[in-house]
Design a protein around this motif. Sequence first.
Motif, PDB file in Angstrom:
ATOM      1  N   ALA A 206     -38.374 -33.362   5.074  1.00 44.61           N
ATOM      2  CA  ALA A 206     -37.416 -34.229   5.640  1.00 44.61           C
ATOM      3  C   ALA A 206     -36.468 -34.650   4.778  1.00 44.61           C
ATOM      4  O   ALA A 206     -35.080 -34.579   4.789  1.00 44.61           O
ATOM      5  CB  ALA A 206     -37.803 -35.792   6.322  1.00 44.61           C
ATOM      6  N   GLU A 207     -36.552 -35.298   3.565  1.00 47.62           N
ATOM      7  CA  GLU A 207     -35.579 -35.263   2.516  1.00 47.62           C
ATOM      8  C   GLU A 207     -35.181 -34.099   1.861  1.00 47.62           C
ATOM      9  O   GLU A 207     -34.144 -34.393   1.659  1.00 47.62           O
ATOM     10  CB  GLU A 207     -36.377 -35.998   1.223  1.00 47.62           C
ATOM     11  N   MET A 208     -35.712 -32.998   1.730  1.00 49.17           N
ATOM     12  CA  MET A 208     -35.215 -31.797   1.300  1.00 49.17           C
ATOM     13  C   MET A 208     -34.159 -31.285   2.392  1.00 49.17           C
ATOM     14  O   MET A 208     -33.223 -30.754   1.865  1.00 49.17           O
ATOM     15  CB  MET A 208     -36.206 -30.717   1.128  1.00 49.17           C
ATOM     16  N   GLU A 209     -34.488 -31.303   3.746  1.00 51.86           N
ATOM     17  CA  GLU A 209     -33.436 -31.042   4.655  1.00 51.86           C
ATOM     18  C   GLU A 209     -32.082 -31.830   4.508  1.00 51.86           C
ATOM     19  O   GLU A 209     -31.126 -31.382   4.471  1.00 51.86           O
ATOM     20  CB  GLU A 209     -33.870 -31.359   5.949  1.00 51.86           C
ATOM     21  N   THR A 210     -32.299 -32.947   4.341  1.00 56.82           N
ATOM     22  CA  THR A 210     -31.015 -33.912   4.223  1.00 56.82           C
ATOM     23  C   THR A 210     -30.459 -33.403   2.842  1.00 56.82           C
ATOM     24  O   THR A 210     -29.018 -33.217   2.782  1.00 56.82           O
ATOM     25  CB  THR A 210     -31.584 -35.448   3.992  1.00 56.82           C
ATOM     26  N   SER A 211     -31.114 -33.531   1.757  1.00 58.87           N
ATOM     27  CA  SER A 211     -30.229 -33.261   0.553  1.00 58.87           C
ATOM     28  C   SER A 211     -29.770 -31.778   0.295  1.00 58.87           C
ATOM     29  O   SER A 211     -28.582 -31.689  -0.028  1.00 58.87           O
ATOM     30  CB  SER A 211     -31.270 -33.621  -0.772  1.00 58.87           C
ATOM     31  N   LEU A 212     -30.693 -30.888   0.641  1.00 56.24           N
ATOM     32  CA  LEU A 212     -29.994 -29.524   0.471  1.00 56.24           C
ATOM     33  C   LEU A 212     -28.906 -29.164   1.256  1.00 56.24           C
ATOM     34  O   LEU A 212     -28.147 -28.394   0.914  1.00 56.24           O
ATOM     35  CB  LEU A 212     -31.473 -28.444   0.651  1.00 56.24           C
ATOM     36  N   THR A 213     -29.057 -29.390   2.547  1.00 63.36           N
ATOM     37  CA  THR A 213     -28.088 -29.234   3.437  1.00 63.36           C
ATOM     38  C   THR A 213     -26.805 -29.842   3.077  1.00 63.36           C
ATOM     39  O   THR A 213     -25.716 -29.201   3.049  1.00 63.36           O
ATOM     40  CB  THR A 213     -28.522 -29.569   4.893  1.00 63.36           C
ATOM     41  N   ALA A 214     -26.807 -31.160   2.625  1.00 64.38           N
ATOM     42  CA  ALA A 214     -25.589 -31.539   2.006  1.00 64.38           C
ATOM     43  C   ALA A 214     -24.981 -31.069   0.861  1.00 64.38           C
ATOM     44  O   ALA A 214     -23.756 -31.116   0.786  1.00 64.38           O
ATOM     45  CB  ALA A 214     -25.873 -33.193   1.837  1.00 64.38           C
ATOM     46  N   ALA A 215     -25.818 -30.166   0.049  1.00 66.17           N
ATOM     47  CA  ALA A 215     -25.205 -29.611  -1.070  1.00 66.17           C
ATOM     48  C   ALA A 215     -25.003 -28.325  -0.673  1.00 66.17           C
ATOM     49  O   ALA A 215     -24.669 -27.501  -1.386  1.00 66.17           O
ATOM     50  CB  ALA A 215     -26.486 -29.509  -2.211  1.00 66.17           C
ATOM     51  N   GLY A 216     -24.837 -27.854   0.515  1.00 62.80           N
ATOM     52  CA  GLY A 216     -24.525 -26.596   0.927  1.00 62.80           C
ATOM     53  C   GLY A 216     -25.579 -25.482   0.587  1.00 62.80           C
ATOM     54  O   GLY A 216     -24.993 -24.463   0.993  1.00 62.80           O
TER      55      GLY A 216
ATOM     56  N   ASP B 127     -23.226 -26.022  -8.005  1.00 62.16           N
ATOM     57  CA  ASP B 127     -23.058 -26.243  -9.334  1.00 62.16           C
ATOM     58  C   ASP B 127     -24.187 -27.023  -9.904  1.00 62.16           C
ATOM     59  O   ASP B 127     -24.971 -28.031  -9.381  1.00 62.16           O
ATOM     60  CB  ASP B 127     -21.893 -27.455  -9.395  1.00 62.16           C
ATOM     61  N   PRO B 128     -24.666 -26.761 -11.318  1.00 58.76           N
ATOM     62  CA  PRO B 128     -25.986 -27.159 -11.647  1.00 58.76           C
ATOM     63  C   PRO B 128     -25.713 -28.850 -11.855  1.00 58.76           C
ATOM     64  O   PRO B 128     -26.995 -29.308 -11.761  1.00 58.76           O
ATOM     65  CB  PRO B 128     -25.967 -26.618 -13.363  1.00 58.76           C
ATOM     66  N   ASP B 129     -24.695 -29.259 -12.338  1.00 59.47           N
ATOM     67  CA  ASP B 129     -24.728 -30.803 -12.251  1.00 59.47           C
ATOM     68  C   ASP B 129     -24.972 -31.537 -11.150  1.00 59.47           C
ATOM     69  O   ASP B 129     -25.611 -32.671 -11.045  1.00 59.47           O
ATOM     70  CB  ASP B 129     -23.200 -31.392 -12.977  1.00 59.47           C
ATOM     71  N   ARG B 130     -24.509 -30.913  -9.882  1.00 58.34           N
ATOM     72  CA  ARG B 130     -24.845 -31.513  -8.633  1.00 58.34           C
ATOM     73  C   ARG B 130     -26.067 -31.304  -8.356  1.00 58.34           C
ATOM     74  O   ARG B 130     -26.701 -32.209  -7.697  1.00 58.34           O
ATOM     75  CB  ARG B 130     -23.716 -30.515  -7.778  1.00 58.34           C
ATOM     76  N   LEU B 131     -26.647 -30.121  -8.733  1.00 62.85           N
ATOM     77  CA  LEU B 131     -28.092 -30.068  -8.418  1.00 62.85           C
ATOM     78  C   LEU B 131     -28.809 -31.109  -8.978  1.00 62.85           C
ATOM     79  O   LEU B 131     -30.056 -31.535  -8.622  1.00 62.85           O
ATOM     80  CB  LEU B 131     -28.517 -28.494  -8.838  1.00 62.85           C
ATOM     81  N   GLU B 132     -28.711 -31.158 -10.352  1.00 67.28           N
ATOM     82  CA  GLU B 132     -29.538 -32.165 -11.071  1.00 67.28           C
ATOM     83  C   GLU B 132     -29.184 -33.738 -10.302  1.00 67.28           C
ATOM     84  O   GLU B 132     -30.458 -34.318 -10.386  1.00 67.28           O
ATOM     85  CB  GLU B 132     -28.833 -32.365 -12.519  1.00 67.28           C
ATOM     86  N   VAL B 133     -28.171 -34.094 -10.058  1.00 65.93           N
ATOM     87  CA  VAL B 133     -28.033 -35.449  -9.235  1.00 65.93           C
ATOM     88  C   VAL B 133     -28.932 -35.226  -7.930  1.00 65.93           C
ATOM     89  O   VAL B 133     -29.399 -36.294  -7.361  1.00 65.93           O
ATOM     90  CB  VAL B 133     -26.430 -35.510  -9.048  1.00 65.93           C
ATOM     91  N   LEU B 134     -28.473 -34.318  -7.195  1.00 65.41           N
ATOM     92  CA  LEU B 134     -29.131 -34.050  -5.801  1.00 65.41           C
ATOM     93  C   LEU B 134     -30.593 -34.341  -6.018  1.00 65.41           C
ATOM     94  O   LEU B 134     -31.522 -34.957  -5.273  1.00 65.41           O
ATOM     95  CB  LEU B 134     -28.880 -32.545  -5.361  1.00 65.41           C
ATOM     96  N   GLU B 135     -31.475 -33.563  -6.944  1.00 67.33           N
ATOM     97  CA  GLU B 135     -32.820 -33.724  -7.116  1.00 67.33           C
ATOM     98  C   GLU B 135     -33.340 -35.121  -7.546  1.00 67.33           C
ATOM     99  O   GLU B 135     -34.423 -35.601  -6.915  1.00 67.33           O
ATOM    100  CB  GLU B 135     -33.491 -32.670  -8.366  1.00 67.33           C
ATOM    101  N   ARG B 136     -32.698 -35.802  -8.594  1.00 70.04           N
ATOM    102  CA  ARG B 136     -32.941 -37.162  -9.023  1.00 70.04           C
ATOM    103  C   ARG B 136     -32.660 -38.126  -7.646  1.00 70.04           C
ATOM    104  O   ARG B 136     -33.517 -38.680  -7.619  1.00 70.04           O
ATOM    105  CB  ARG B 136     -31.865 -37.432  -9.964  1.00 70.04           C
ATOM    106  N   ASP B 137     -31.740 -37.997  -6.803  1.00 75.03           N
ATOM    107  CA  ASP B 137     -31.568 -38.772  -5.655  1.00 75.03           C
ATOM    108  C   ASP B 137     -32.678 -38.501  -4.531  1.00 75.03           C
ATOM    109  O   ASP B 137     -33.226 -39.560  -3.881  1.00 75.03           O
ATOM    110  CB  ASP B 137     -30.100 -38.736  -5.298  1.00 75.03           C
ATOM    111  N   MET B 138     -32.907 -37.298  -4.417  1.00 72.33           N
ATOM    112  CA  MET B 138     -33.949 -36.794  -3.479  1.00 72.33           C
ATOM    113  C   MET B 138     -35.349 -37.454  -3.767  1.00 72.33           C
ATOM    114  O   MET B 138     -36.096 -38.055  -2.949  1.00 72.33           O
ATOM    115  CB  MET B 138     -33.913 -35.415  -3.351  1.00 72.33           C
ATOM    116  N   ARG B 139     -35.552 -37.354  -5.168  1.00 69.95           N
ATOM    117  CA  ARG B 139     -36.853 -37.747  -5.512  1.00 69.95           C
ATOM    118  C   ARG B 139     -37.009 -39.303  -5.718  1.00 69.95           C
ATOM    119  O   ARG B 139     -38.173 -39.912  -5.068  1.00 69.95           O
ATOM    120  CB  ARG B 139     -37.485 -37.120  -6.940  1.00 69.95           C
ATOM    121  N   ALA B 140     -35.845 -39.816  -5.783  1.00 75.32           N
ATOM    122  CA  ALA B 140     -36.005 -41.592  -5.763  1.00 75.32           C
ATOM    123  C   ALA B 140     -36.135 -41.909  -4.168  1.00 75.32           C
ATOM    124  O   ALA B 140     -37.180 -42.919  -4.180  1.00 75.32           O
ATOM    125  CB  ALA B 140     -34.675 -42.045  -6.274  1.00 75.32           C
ATOM    126  N   ASN B 141     -35.429 -41.118  -3.384  1.00 76.52           N
ATOM    127  CA  ASN B 141     -35.640 -41.430  -1.781  1.00 76.52           C
ATOM    128  C   ASN B 141     -37.077 -41.180  -1.308  1.00 76.52           C
ATOM    129  O   ASN B 141     -37.669 -42.133  -0.633  1.00 76.52           O
ATOM    130  CB  ASN B 141     -34.627 -40.804  -0.937  1.00 76.52           C
TER     131      ASN B 141
END
Length: 228
Positions: A24-34, A66-80
Amino acid sequence: MARPLCLLFDCDGTLVDSEPLLAAEMETSLTAAGLPFQASDYVGEFRGARFRHIVAELESRHGAVDPDRLEVLERDMRANLNRRLATDLVPITGAAEALVALSGHPMGVVSNGPINKIRTSLLATNLEPVFGDHLFSAYEAQCWKPDPCLYRHAGAMLGYAPEDCVAIDDALVGVQAALNAGMTVIHLNRFPDAEETPEGAIMITSMFQLPTVIARLEHDRLRSLSRA
């Protein structure tokens, strides 16, 4: 007298029912990142895979992010995800009972996930006392299933040769990793109508079956040693 078999457990989907929360968290995060992703994609195609492997596969289909966006995405996803694990996580049915029945065996957890996620999951489900510090993360070992090195590393750290270890894993990437490591492998196949257990692995469909299978393996092993 021979030592008891060393039992190496995968975490997500084997000990704890974290995969629905992760998907569920991956669905939210990855889809938001395109990178279009549905929770059902995780169970259907990517179960047990490294997060960055999933991202790379999605980028090959939908274009690079963008790799920087991916880094933020993964950090936020794991925190959630960690917040949800701490409050919503439950053990896999039968896991706690199996661990009690197998308490005479040395045990470890072998996971593709980060060490803080493993600890959070075990603490949330009251399984942490069983394993103590015998937690082996791919991020610390720097090798990920399906590479056999993670299971070999865990066995070696606990002082056991591969042939004296039993790996219990629900994901095909983990089953294959442990088979290639030279271990006896028990596949917790919770989706037997949709998933085939690889040749060479022992299939169970419930953790309640595990103590009986381990007892049989121990019996066969001791009988073999007595004949040697």
